[in-house]
Write a protein that holds these residues in place. Sequence first.
Motif, PDB file in Angstrom:
ATOM      1  N   GLY A  82      32.985  46.649  29.083  1.00  0.00           N
ATOM      2  CA  GLY A  82      34.381  46.285  28.905  1.00  0.00           C
ATOM      3  C   GLY A  82      35.330  46.911  29.910  1.00  0.00           C
ATOM      4  O   GLY A  82      36.548  46.802  29.758  1.00  0.00           O
ATOM      5  N   LEU A  83      34.802  47.582  30.925  1.00  0.00           N
ATOM      6  CA  LEU A  83      35.657  48.160  31.957  1.00  0.00           C
ATOM      7  C   LEU A  83      36.289  47.031  32.765  1.00  0.00           C
ATOM      8  O   LEU A  83      35.593  46.128  33.225  1.00  0.00           O
ATOM      9  CB  LEU A  83      34.844  49.076  32.879  1.00  0.00           C
ATOM     10  CG  LEU A  83      35.616  49.771  33.991  1.00  0.00           C
ATOM     11  CD1 LEU A  83      36.629  50.752  33.418  1.00  0.00           C
ATOM     12  CD2 LEU A  83      34.662  50.492  34.914  1.00  0.00           C
ATOM     13  N   GLN A  84      37.594  47.059  32.901  1.00  0.00           N
ATOM     14  CA  GLN A  84      38.306  46.042  33.675  1.00  0.00           C
ATOM     15  C   GLN A  84      38.652  46.622  35.039  1.00  0.00           C
ATOM     16  O   GLN A  84      39.149  47.741  35.143  1.00  0.00           O
ATOM     17  CB  GLN A  84      39.563  45.604  32.941  1.00  0.00           C
ATOM     18  CG  GLN A  84      39.263  44.976  31.601  1.00  0.00           C
ATOM     19  CD  GLN A  84      40.494  44.824  30.745  1.00  0.00           C
ATOM     20  OE1 GLN A  84      41.586  45.216  31.112  1.00  0.00           O
ATOM     21  NE2 GLN A  84      40.318  44.243  29.570  1.00  0.00           N
ATOM     22  N   ILE A  85      38.387  45.846  36.085  1.00  0.00           N
ATOM     23  CA  ILE A  85      38.620  46.276  37.465  1.00  0.00           C
ATOM     24  C   ILE A  85      39.454  45.200  38.142  1.00  0.00           C
ATOM     25  O   ILE A  85      39.057  44.036  38.172  1.00  0.00           O
ATOM     26  CB  ILE A  85      37.294  46.477  38.214  1.00  0.00           C
ATOM     27  CG1 ILE A  85      36.398  47.457  37.460  1.00  0.00           C
ATOM     28  CG2 ILE A  85      37.548  46.941  39.640  1.00  0.00           C
ATOM     29  CD1 ILE A  85      34.969  47.506  37.955  1.00  0.00           C
ATOM     30  N   GLN A  86      40.595  45.606  38.672  1.00  0.00           N
ATOM     31  CA  GLN A  86      41.506  44.631  39.256  1.00  0.00           C
ATOM     32  C   GLN A  86      42.079  45.162  40.571  1.00  0.00           C
ATOM     33  O   GLN A  86      42.553  46.298  40.638  1.00  0.00           O
ATOM     34  CB  GLN A  86      42.635  44.357  38.269  1.00  0.00           C
ATOM     35  CG  GLN A  86      43.590  43.288  38.698  1.00  0.00           C
ATOM     36  CD  GLN A  86      44.645  43.052  37.629  1.00  0.00           C
ATOM     37  OE1 GLN A  86      45.121  43.980  36.994  1.00  0.00           O
ATOM     38  NE2 GLN A  86      45.025  41.804  37.456  1.00  0.00           N
ATOM     39  N   LEU A  87      42.026  44.336  41.613  1.00  0.00           N
ATOM     40  CA  LEU A  87      42.634  44.676  42.899  1.00  0.00           C
ATOM     41  C   LEU A  87      44.134  44.492  42.769  1.00  0.00           C
ATOM     42  O   LEU A  87      44.602  43.443  42.336  1.00  0.00           O
ATOM     43  CB  LEU A  87      42.069  43.772  44.004  1.00  0.00           C
ATOM     44  CG  LEU A  87      42.621  43.992  45.404  1.00  0.00           C
ATOM     45  CD1 LEU A  87      42.272  45.387  45.920  1.00  0.00           C
ATOM     46  CD2 LEU A  87      42.081  42.930  46.351  1.00  0.00           C
ATOM     47  N   GLN A  88      44.885  45.543  43.124  1.00  0.00           N
ATOM     48  CA  GLN A  88      46.345  45.475  43.041  1.00  0.00           C
ATOM     49  C   GLN A  88      46.964  45.968  44.335  1.00  0.00           C
ATOM     50  O   GLN A  88      46.387  46.793  45.037  1.00  0.00           O
ATOM     51  CB  GLN A  88      46.863  46.337  41.885  1.00  0.00           C
ATOM     52  CG  GLN A  88      46.434  45.852  40.529  1.00  0.00           C
ATOM     53  CD  GLN A  88      46.976  46.729  39.415  1.00  0.00           C
ATOM     54  OE1 GLN A  88      47.468  47.831  39.629  1.00  0.00           O
ATOM     55  NE2 GLN A  88      46.868  46.244  38.186  1.00  0.00           N
ATOM     56  N   ARG A  89      48.154  45.483  44.615  1.00  0.00           N
ATOM     57  CA  ARG A  89      48.922  45.898  45.783  1.00  0.00           C
ATOM     58  C   ARG A  89      50.140  46.664  45.258  1.00  0.00           C
ATOM     59  O   ARG A  89      50.877  46.182  44.425  1.00  0.00           O
ATOM     60  CB  ARG A  89      49.336  44.638  46.504  1.00  0.00           C
ATOM     61  CG  ARG A  89      49.682  44.594  47.892  1.00  0.00           C
ATOM     62  CD  ARG A  89      48.942  45.009  49.046  1.00  0.00           C
ATOM     63  NE  ARG A  89      47.916  44.163  49.586  1.00  0.00           N
ATOM     64  CZ  ARG A  89      47.172  44.581  50.562  1.00  0.00           C
ATOM     65  NH1 ARG A  89      47.325  45.783  51.070  1.00  0.00           N
ATOM     66  NH2 ARG A  89      46.244  43.824  51.048  1.00  0.00           N
ATOM     67  N   ARG A  90      50.323  47.878  45.716  1.00  0.00           N
ATOM     68  CA  ARG A  90      51.462  48.709  45.331  1.00  0.00           C
ATOM     69  C   ARG A  90      52.708  48.268  46.107  1.00  0.00           C
ATOM     70  O   ARG A  90      52.583  47.626  47.155  1.00  0.00           O
ATOM     71  CB  ARG A  90      51.172  50.189  45.614  1.00  0.00           C
ATOM     72  CG  ARG A  90      50.064  50.723  44.762  1.00  0.00           C
ATOM     73  CD  ARG A  90      50.579  50.874  43.339  1.00  0.00           C
ATOM     74  NE  ARG A  90      49.520  51.260  42.445  1.00  0.00           N
ATOM     75  CZ  ARG A  90      49.131  50.535  41.407  1.00  0.00           C
ATOM     76  NH1 ARG A  90      49.687  49.395  41.143  1.00  0.00           N
ATOM     77  NH2 ARG A  90      48.184  50.960  40.615  1.00  0.00           N
ATOM     78  N   VAL A  96      44.897  49.184  45.845  1.00  0.00           N
ATOM     79  CA  VAL A  96      44.100  50.037  44.961  1.00  0.00           C
ATOM     80  C   VAL A  96      43.289  49.153  44.015  1.00  0.00           C
ATOM     81  O   VAL A  96      43.649  48.005  43.761  1.00  0.00           O
ATOM     82  CB  VAL A  96      44.971  51.001  44.117  1.00  0.00           C
ATOM     83  CG1 VAL A  96      45.703  51.997  44.992  1.00  0.00           C
ATOM     84  CG2 VAL A  96      45.924  50.251  43.219  1.00  0.00           C
ATOM     85  N   LEU A  97      42.212  49.719  43.519  1.00  0.00           N
ATOM     86  CA  LEU A  97      41.473  49.103  42.427  1.00  0.00           C
ATOM     87  C   LEU A  97      41.942  49.798  41.160  1.00  0.00           C
ATOM     88  O   LEU A  97      41.804  51.017  41.031  1.00  0.00           O
ATOM     89  CB  LEU A  97      39.969  49.329  42.578  1.00  0.00           C
ATOM     90  CG  LEU A  97      39.211  48.391  43.472  1.00  0.00           C
ATOM     91  CD1 LEU A  97      37.731  48.745  43.463  1.00  0.00           C
ATOM     92  CD2 LEU A  97      39.401  46.954  43.063  1.00  0.00           C
ATOM     93  N   ALA A  98      42.529  49.041  40.251  1.00  0.00           N
ATOM     94  CA  ALA A  98      42.973  49.594  38.976  1.00  0.00           C
ATOM     95  C   ALA A  98      41.844  49.436  37.971  1.00  0.00           C
ATOM     96  O   ALA A  98      41.339  48.337  37.766  1.00  0.00           O
ATOM     97  CB  ALA A  98      44.222  48.877  38.501  1.00  0.00           C
ATOM     98  N   LEU A  99      41.433  50.548  37.366  1.00  0.00           N
ATOM     99  CA  LEU A  99      40.373  50.557  36.364  1.00  0.00           C
ATOM    100  C   LEU A  99      41.009  50.817  35.008  1.00  0.00           C
ATOM    101  O   LEU A  99      41.839  51.722  34.873  1.00  0.00           O
ATOM    102  CB  LEU A  99      39.358  51.658  36.656  1.00  0.00           C
ATOM    103  CG  LEU A  99      38.792  51.738  38.067  1.00  0.00           C
ATOM    104  CD1 LEU A  99      37.897  52.961  38.216  1.00  0.00           C
ATOM    105  CD2 LEU A  99      38.026  50.487  38.399  1.00  0.00           C
ATOM    106  N   SER A 100      40.606  50.044  34.006  1.00  0.00           N
ATOM    107  CA  SER A 100      41.154  50.263  32.669  1.00  0.00           C
ATOM    108  C   SER A 100      40.138  49.830  31.620  1.00  0.00           C
ATOM    109  O   SER A 100      39.240  49.034  31.881  1.00  0.00           O
ATOM    110  CB  SER A 100      42.464  49.498  32.492  1.00  0.00           C
ATOM    111  OG  SER A 100      42.240  48.106  32.615  1.00  0.00           O
TER     112      SER A 100
END
Length: 151
Positions: A82-90, A96-100
């Motif tokens: 269930g780990l979610q990994i999303q490419l984000q632009r600050r 960054v890769l945001a892990l949640s």
Amino acid sequence: MHHWKFSALAAAAIACASFYTSDASALALGRITVRSALGEPLRAEIDIPQITPAEADSFRATTASADAFRAQGMEYTQAMNGLQIQLQRRPDGRAVLALSSDRPVNEPFLDLVLDANWGSGRIVRSYTMLFDPPELRRAAPAVTAPAQIAA
């Protein structure tokens, strides 16, 4: 005439070489910053120092398989489900890769092996995340407004 053929061939080779660009700035995964404490759902970010728009369009990152964890000498735990990994632009343009996750992390450390793919490459990278108890986290400094003096 033979000299002319050599010069034309050399010129063609130089022209072709000028169109070639080396991939000196290959995509890499940087350091990880853990933003959550022990007992909280996972929140972390992995820096991506350089990523081109083309790489970003085709970029996919997932938690690696249990076999990949073992190959890296790490333990695959249920926290990886269930780990979610999303490419984000600050806002500053940094990627960054945001892990949640929705589940709280109840272990003081957690191993992670990421499998990242994009149009022209692949990288497998391992991390160990450390989780401090909530009482040891630095509190954000309080911001106070300056006192207003009525005239």
